[in-house]
Design a protein around this motif. Structure first.
Motif: not given
Ligand code: ADP
Length: 139
Positions: A9-12, A107-119
């Motif tokens: 869960i990203k900083p944004d 999500a706010l934009d393509v960078e500040k997109n709230t979450v990461h998940g393994s691919d």
């Protein structure tokens, strides 16, 4: 087949108090949290985590963002967990994300997109071990 995947869960999202809302979506999907903690990465730790992207034009901005505030890292477990979590997250760019996905909602934009998940399974194993040792994993 039961799998594990790494969620961040990203900083944004942490900054906007969305941690609980995102975790609720993860749990409502039936994914089980088997490890979790809040950390504030250094630039070096963010660069190490995103090393595969080091040649991309957004690498410096992305790694600045990822160490700009605390994140919540978690290992999730369940049948087909990697693909199910990617689907729940939605497309990288929230403009392209399906309705009802985490990124479409938050999500706010393509960078500040709230979450990461393994691919994929190999990345998931590397990413989980980047943040958690065996003592920190349940089960
Ligand atoms: P995903 O997180 O959906 O797997 P990628 O692996 O392609 O996406 O990218 C990693 C992260 O880099 C993205 O989640 C996003 O935060 C950031 N990112 C991707 N593309 C861009 C871009 N064009 N501009 C800025 N940041 C980007």
């Amino acid at each position: 087949m039961s799998e594990r995947t790494l969620s961040i869960i990203k900083p944004d999202a942490v900054e906007r108090n969305l941690t609980g809302a995102v975790l609720k979506m993860i749990q409502d999907e039936g994914l089980k949290v088997v490890a979790m903690k809040m950390i504030h990465m250094t630039k070096e730790q963010a660069q190490g985590f995103y090393a595969v992207h080091r040649e991309r034009p957004f690498f410096d901005s992305l790694t600045d963002f990822m160490c700009s505030g605390p994140v919540v890292v978690a290992a999730l477990e369940g049948d087909d967990a990697i693909a199910r979590y990617r689907k729940l997250m939605g497309a990288t760019n929230p403009d392209n994300a399906d309705e009802g996905t985490i990124r479409k909602l938050f999500a706010l934009d393509v960078e500040k997109n709230t979450v990461h998940g393994s691919d994929g399974p190999e990345t998931a194993a590397v990413e989980i071990s980047y943040f958690f040792n065996r003592l920190e994993m349940v089960g």
